[in-house]
Motif scaffolding. Structure first.
Motif, short mmCIF file in Angstrom:
data_model
loop_
_atom_site.label_atom_id
_atom_site.label_comp_id
_atom_site.label_asym_id
_atom_site.label_seq_id
_atom_site.Cartn_x
_atom_site.Cartn_y
_atom_site.Cartn_z
N PRO A 121 0.79 -1.24 0.00
CA PRO A 121 0.00 0.00 0.00
C PRO A 121 0.82 1.28 0.00
O PRO A 121 0.28 2.36 -0.29
CB PRO A 121 -0.85 -0.11 1.28
CG PRO A 121 -0.12 -1.09 2.14
CD PRO A 121 0.54 -2.05 1.20
N ASP A 122 2.11 1.20 0.32
CA ASP A 122 2.95 2.40 0.35
C ASP A 122 3.82 2.54 -0.90
O ASP A 122 4.67 3.43 -0.96
CB ASP A 122 3.84 2.39 1.60
CG ASP A 122 3.03 2.52 2.88
OD1 ASP A 122 2.10 3.36 2.90
OD2 ASP A 122 3.30 1.77 3.84
N ILE A 123 3.62 1.64 -1.87
CA ILE A 123 4.43 1.69 -3.09
C ILE A 123 3.51 1.75 -4.31
O ILE A 123 2.56 0.97 -4.42
CB ILE A 123 5.36 0.46 -3.20
CG1 ILE A 123 6.28 0.38 -1.97
CG2 ILE A 123 6.20 0.53 -4.47
CD1 ILE A 123 7.19 -0.83 -1.96
N PHE A 124 3.81 2.69 -5.21
CA PHE A 124 3.05 2.87 -6.44
C PHE A 124 3.97 2.61 -7.63
O PHE A 124 5.19 2.67 -7.51
CB PHE A 124 2.49 4.30 -6.53
CG PHE A 124 1.48 4.63 -5.46
CD1 PHE A 124 0.13 4.73 -5.78
CD2 PHE A 124 1.87 4.84 -4.15
CE1 PHE A 124 -0.81 5.03 -4.80
CE2 PHE A 124 0.93 5.14 -3.16
CZ PHE A 124 -0.41 5.24 -3.49
N ALA A 125 3.37 2.34 -8.80
CA ALA A 125 4.16 2.18 -10.03
C ALA A 125 3.43 2.87 -11.16
O ALA A 125 2.20 2.92 -11.20
CB ALA A 125 4.38 0.71 -10.36
N ILE A 126 4.21 3.41 -12.09
CA ILE A 126 3.64 4.20 -13.18
C ILE A 126 4.50 4.07 -14.43
O ILE A 126 5.71 3.84 -14.36
CB ILE A 126 3.53 5.69 -12.77
CG1 ILE A 126 2.91 6.53 -13.90
CG2 ILE A 126 4.89 6.26 -12.37
CD1 ILE A 126 2.64 7.98 -13.52
N GLY A 127 3.84 4.18 -15.59
CA GLY A 127 4.57 4.24 -16.84
C GLY A 127 4.85 2.88 -17.44
O GLY A 127 4.11 1.92 -17.24
N ASP A 128 5.95 2.78 -18.15
CA ASP A 128 6.28 1.57 -18.91
C ASP A 128 6.47 0.34 -18.03
O ASP A 128 6.33 -0.78 -18.50
CB ASP A 128 7.57 1.79 -19.72
CG ASP A 128 7.38 2.79 -20.85
OD1 ASP A 128 6.34 3.45 -20.90
OD2 ASP A 128 8.30 2.91 -21.68
N CYS A 129 6.81 0.54 -16.75
CA CYS A 129 7.05 -0.60 -15.87
C CYS A 129 5.77 -1.14 -15.25
O CYS A 129 5.76 -2.22 -14.67
CB CYS A 129 8.03 -0.23 -14.76
SG CYS A 129 7.38 0.92 -13.51
N ALA A 130 4.67 -0.38 -15.33
CA ALA A 130 3.44 -0.71 -14.62
C ALA A 130 2.48 -1.52 -15.47
O ALA A 130 2.37 -1.30 -16.68
CB ALA A 130 2.75 0.55 -14.14
N GLN A 131 1.79 -2.45 -14.82
CA GLN A 131 0.72 -3.19 -15.48
C GLN A 131 -0.59 -2.85 -14.77
O GLN A 131 -0.83 -3.28 -13.65
CB GLN A 131 0.97 -4.70 -15.41
CG GLN A 131 -0.10 -5.52 -16.12
CD GLN A 131 0.23 -7.00 -16.15
OE1 GLN A 131 1.39 -7.39 -16.18
NE2 GLN A 131 -0.79 -7.84 -16.11
N TYR A 132 -1.40 -2.05 -15.46
CA TYR A 132 -2.68 -1.62 -14.91
C TYR A 132 -3.71 -2.73 -15.08
O TYR A 132 -3.47 -3.71 -15.81
CB TYR A 132 -3.13 -0.34 -15.63
CG TYR A 132 -2.10 0.77 -15.58
CD1 TYR A 132 -2.04 1.63 -14.49
CD2 TYR A 132 -1.19 0.94 -16.62
CE1 TYR A 132 -1.10 2.65 -14.44
CE2 TYR A 132 -0.23 1.95 -16.57
CZ TYR A 132 -0.20 2.81 -15.48
OH TYR A 132 0.75 3.81 -15.43
N PRO A 133 -4.88 -2.62 -14.45
CA PRO A 133 -5.92 -3.63 -14.66
C PRO A 133 -6.25 -3.83 -16.14
O PRO A 133 -6.62 -4.92 -16.56
CB PRO A 133 -7.11 -3.07 -13.88
CG PRO A 133 -6.49 -2.27 -12.78
CD PRO A 133 -5.27 -1.65 -13.40
N GLN A 134 -6.09 -2.76 -16.95
CA GLN A 134 -6.37 -2.85 -18.40
C GLN A 134 -5.17 -3.40 -19.17
O GLN A 134 -5.27 -3.62 -20.38
CB GLN A 134 -6.73 -1.46 -18.95
CG GLN A 134 -7.93 -0.83 -18.30
CD GLN A 134 -7.57 0.04 -17.10
OE1 GLN A 134 -6.57 -0.17 -16.44
NE2 GLN A 134 -8.40 1.03 -16.83
#
Length: 391
Positions: free
Chosen positions: A272-285
């Motif tokens: 819960p204290d770590i987020f990811a964004i951009g090319d490294c992230a896998q979103y629900p979509q």
């Protein structure tokens, strides 16, 4: 008593990292922000790398804002030239080559690394992948005037580089395993026109083939051997066969990882204290590696980092392909949606293809030449269609 803003550490100084930092600074003027990056931290447009030759750009002139100025503008602690080596999740510490950094919230904007296909030969190591400013600097320095460049891969990046090379006085030879350029994005008839148009400008194509080996040829040249025995002489090899999300740091820390670092609709990882964004992230979509979704994610992740979970609302993710010889705009079909491409228009204004799913709904499109001007209209139509309730 007012709550103290958290210390937020962001790893990665690309569009995603700086995008989150900008949004955080807007929302929390007094927050403590730290940026950790293994490079120098200068801000530049990564999509500009594949059009830089025709614009006469060298690496230094691609920088839009120097790292020191970014740090001053965003009032952040810049830790440049430091590699993130591990995450102590229990102690909430990012371990780096410059020492440990404690965090309240951690944002991973790690990007993606070039895929390195297995290739034999004593010059296989000479294949260059241009994925950042330093890569482009090396590529440009090794590019003699009028160079013959072997481009491995005819996807978005490979096709754009081929266009950039031949419109800048270089010669491009493109090899790809699939049957036409942009094969995972456009229907075959559009890919065929892209192929023929670029061929008219000097691009040599070897489609349905792959590079099996790269050998030294002379002092600096190379001799590539394809899987059918064809030999290609070139001065430089550019590898553009795809990118793989950089997930090692997250995986080693025990975060949930699939193709990318798995996040929920707010950009939060399994911690819960770590987020990811951009090319490294896998979103629900799924993965979403283009500029528009990165900026949308940054606007939602910033308030989430500060304690207000906010759903990421991705806009229509259409893409302008930077092939100046044959202008092209497309909305890729959703990866898991069944359907087929249908020709809607074919005249002097250009081609228009629609991807229609099995329910008869339009889920993607390709526009060429003058029809690229219909992009905003098409995006609006698709947004409205997706909002309509199912019958």
């Amino acid at each position: 008593m007012a709550q103290t803003a958290p210390h937020v550490v962001v790893v990665g100084s690309g569009l995603a990292g700086y995008g989150v930092l900008r949004e955080l600074r807007k929302l929390a003027p007094d927050a403590r922000l730290t940026l950790v990056t293994h490079d120098d931290g200068h801000f530049y447009s990564k999509p500009a790398l594949s059009t830089a030759l025709a614009k006469g750009k060298v690496a230094d002139t691609l920088v839009t804002t120097a790292a020191e100025k970014m740090a001053a503008q965003l009032k952040l602690d810049l830790r440049a030239g430091r590699l993130a080596e591990g995450i102590d999740r229990e102690g909430k510490v990012l371990l780096t080559t410059g020492g440990p950094i404690f965090y309240d919230r951690l944002v991973l904007a790690l990007g993606a690394d070039p895929v390195r296909p297995p290739i034999d030969g004593d010059a296989a190591h000479r294949a260059l992948a241009v994925n950042n400013l330093d890569d482009y600097r090396e590529f440009r320095e090794k590019l003699p005037d009028g160079a013959r460049v072997l481009v491995m891969g005819a996807g978005l990046v490979g096709t754009e580089f081929a266009n950039d090379l031949v419109t800048s006085g270089y010669r491009a030879v493109v090899v790809d395993m699939l049957g036409h350029p942009l094969a995972q994005l456009v229907p075959a008839p559009v890919g065929d026109v892209v192929r023929d148009t670029l061929a008219g400008h000097g691009v040599e194509w070897h489609l349905g083939r792959k590079v099996a080996a790269i050998h030294k040829a002379g002092d600096k040249g190379i001799r590539a051997v394809l899987d059918d025995g064809t030999e290609i002489l070139a001065d430089v090899v550019l590898s553009a066969v795809g990118l793989r999300p950089n997930t090692d740091l997250a995986r080693n820390a025990g975060l949930e990882v699939d193709r990318g670092i798995k996040v929920d609709q707010t950009g939060r990882t399994s911690d819960p204290d770590i987020f990811a964004i951009g090319d490294c992230a896998q979103y629900p979509q799924g993965l979403a590696a283009y500029v528009t979704p990165i900026m949308a994610a940054a606007r939602a992740i910033a308030p989430g980092v500060l304690g207000t979970p906010t759903d990421i609302r991705f806009p229509t993710l259409s893409v302008q392909v930077k092939t100046t010889t044959y202008p092209l705009v497309l909305l890729p079909k959703p990866g898991d949606v069944e359907g087929q491409w249908q020709l809607a228009e074919d005249d002097d204004a250009g081609l228009k293809y629609l991807f229609v799913d099995t329910n008869g709904a339009t889920r993607g499109y390709v526009l060429t030449r003058d029809r690229c001007q219909e992009r905003m209209e098409m995006d609006k139509l698709l947004i409205e269609a997706l909002r309509e309730p199912a019958a």
